[in-house]
Design a protein around this motif. Sequence first.
Motif, short mmCIF file in Angstrom:
data_model
loop_
_atom_site.label_atom_id
_atom_site.label_comp_id
_atom_site.label_asym_id
_atom_site.label_seq_id
_atom_site.Cartn_x
_atom_site.Cartn_y
_atom_site.Cartn_z
N ALA A 167 7.77 8.15 7.34
CA ALA A 167 7.67 6.75 6.89
C ALA A 167 6.23 6.42 6.50
O ALA A 167 6.00 5.69 5.51
N LEU A 168 5.27 6.94 7.23
CA LEU A 168 3.86 6.69 6.92
C LEU A 168 3.48 7.29 5.56
O LEU A 168 2.70 6.70 4.81
N ILE A 169 4.03 8.46 5.25
CA ILE A 169 3.74 9.09 3.94
C ILE A 169 4.29 8.22 2.82
O ILE A 169 3.61 7.99 1.80
N TYR A 170 5.53 7.72 2.98
CA TYR A 170 6.08 6.81 1.98
C TYR A 170 5.22 5.55 1.86
O TYR A 170 4.93 5.09 0.75
N LEU A 171 4.81 5.01 2.98
CA LEU A 171 3.99 3.79 2.99
C LEU A 171 2.66 4.02 2.27
O LEU A 171 2.25 3.22 1.42
N ASN A 172 1.98 5.12 2.61
CA ASN A 172 0.64 5.38 2.07
C ASN A 172 0.65 5.77 0.60
O ASN A 172 -0.40 5.76 -0.06
N SER A 173 1.83 6.10 0.07
CA SER A 173 1.91 6.48 -1.34
C SER A 173 1.54 5.32 -2.26
O SER A 173 1.08 5.52 -3.38
N HIS A 174 1.72 4.09 -1.77
CA HIS A 174 1.36 2.92 -2.58
C HIS A 174 -0.14 2.94 -2.89
O HIS A 174 -0.54 2.71 -4.05
N ASP A 175 -0.95 3.23 -1.89
CA ASP A 175 -2.40 3.29 -2.12
C ASP A 175 -2.77 4.43 -3.06
O ASP A 175 -3.70 4.30 -3.86
N ILE A 176 -2.04 5.54 -2.98
CA ILE A 176 -2.30 6.67 -3.88
C ILE A 176 -2.03 6.27 -5.32
O ILE A 176 -2.84 6.55 -6.22
N VAL A 177 -0.91 5.58 -5.54
CA VAL A 177 -0.56 5.18 -6.92
C VAL A 177 -1.56 4.15 -7.44
O VAL A 177 -1.91 4.15 -8.63
N ILE A 178 -2.05 3.28 -6.58
CA ILE A 178 -3.07 2.32 -7.00
C ILE A 178 -4.31 3.06 -7.48
O ILE A 178 -4.93 2.68 -8.49
N LYS A 179 -4.65 4.14 -6.82
CA LYS A 179 -5.81 4.96 -7.25
C LYS A 179 -5.52 5.65 -8.58
O LYS A 179 -6.43 5.86 -9.39
N ILE A 180 -4.25 6.00 -8.81
CA ILE A 180 -3.88 6.56 -10.12
C ILE A 180 -4.09 5.51 -11.21
O ILE A 180 -4.65 5.79 -12.27
N ILE A 181 -3.64 4.29 -10.92
CA ILE A 181 -3.79 3.18 -11.88
C ILE A 181 -5.27 2.93 -12.16
O ILE A 181 -5.65 2.60 -13.30
N GLU A 182 -6.10 3.08 -11.14
CA GLU A 182 -7.54 2.84 -11.27
C GLU A 182 -8.29 4.05 -11.83
O GLU A 182 -9.51 4.01 -11.99
N PHE A 183 -7.57 5.15 -12.12
CA PHE A 183 -8.19 6.40 -12.59
C PHE A 183 -9.23 6.91 -11.60
O PHE A 183 -10.25 7.48 -11.99
N ASN A 184 -8.96 6.74 -10.32
CA ASN A 184 -9.92 7.10 -9.28
C ASN A 184 -9.47 8.38 -8.59
O ASN A 184 -8.90 8.37 -7.50
N ALA A 185 -9.71 9.53 -9.26
CA ALA A 185 -9.30 10.82 -8.71
C ALA A 185 -10.15 11.21 -7.50
O ALA A 185 -9.66 11.91 -6.60
N GLU A 186 -11.38 10.75 -7.46
CA GLU A 186 -12.28 11.12 -6.36
C GLU A 186 -11.73 10.68 -5.01
O GLU A 186 -11.83 11.39 -4.01
N VAL A 187 -11.12 9.49 -4.98
CA VAL A 187 -10.55 8.97 -3.74
C VAL A 187 -9.06 9.33 -3.64
O VAL A 187 -8.57 9.72 -2.57
N GLY A 188 -8.35 9.24 -4.75
CA GLY A 188 -6.90 9.41 -4.72
C GLY A 188 -6.42 10.82 -4.49
O GLY A 188 -5.44 11.03 -3.76
N LEU A 189 -7.08 11.82 -5.10
CA LEU A 189 -6.63 13.21 -4.96
C LEU A 189 -6.65 13.69 -3.51
O LEU A 189 -5.66 14.28 -3.05
N PRO A 190 -7.72 13.45 -2.75
CA PRO A 190 -7.69 13.84 -1.33
C PRO A 190 -6.57 13.17 -0.54
O PRO A 190 -6.00 13.78 0.37
N LEU A 191 -6.24 11.93 -0.88
CA LEU A 191 -5.14 11.23 -0.21
C LEU A 191 -3.81 11.93 -0.50
O LEU A 191 -2.98 12.12 0.41
#
Length: 326
Positions: free
Chosen positions: A155-179
Amino acid sequence: MIASQITKHLILTLSIILCNMLLCFNAFAAEADTNNQIRTELLRLSLKSESKLLSKTAQEILSGSTISNKDLLPVYRIILNNKFIDRESKSEFLNLHIQKPTNSNYVDLEYVKIKWLEIGDYRNANRLKIANKLQKELSDYIYSIEVKNDDYERALIYLNSHDIVIKIIEFNAEVGLPLAEAAESKARELKDTNLIIISLYYQTEFIILQGDLDLYIRKSEECYFLDSVRNEKSDFYSSNIMHLIDAYIYEGEHRSRSLYLLDLLFKNPSTRPDSYAFYAKFLATIDTNSSSFQGDNIARRIFHQQRSEPGGCSRDKSAADEWRYS
């Protein structure tokens, strides 16, 4: 003179009343049309679905019966993917049939998956205010759970995926890829193939931002392989195939692989309209004067070849296994 003014006033009043009636009628007709679309989809599932469970669930919904979140999930996924039903009506349908968890000891993972889909739908439509509100509600629910078992970790992985997609939208690979990599690591620890596919798919979104086409293809092929051996495909199955086709077209090699993937899109009725655009992209890269050009064969593939798999997604094992990820 007075009679004329009264007549004009009456005409204006009647016109306003008529306009209001038309507006009300149009609104009612639109609502009725949407409800009919949902009902039509449910009727189709109840009568034509290859899955007996899916057919039974659709019948229960039509009869007004209460259904479990586990049974609701596949039906909601189909309703969600229907482009003729507006987003608010989909949410109304969901709110009417979803069972809100009352047990705070154990997480209802099916409930989490359903809300994850709803959040993604609003986020993809750039309705971030609503998506964030739903995300907060889901977060509050998950963190209220007392037993931290494997489903809680899922459930936590599903929940945290929202923040990952937000980083995709922001083109922020530096933060998003490690997540996304951390999500993959946890998913592998849980041996959850679906979550592995989801986390790999998110990684490819960052990898392409970094311009690493070879790694992008390898990760996408891994996604495809993991999905191809599953009976129930992930929510990213078709999108990942489209990513691979685009990548191979851009690369300019492995045309037989491109055609194999294009054929998968074509065989699936839900992605067949998308396949035409990808076939056009593919054909645009081919030298029609080349002796190896087989335009007639491709045309037959698109327009004339009879398909024996109406549900699509059948798998040529030899073709797929040949492309196992390294």
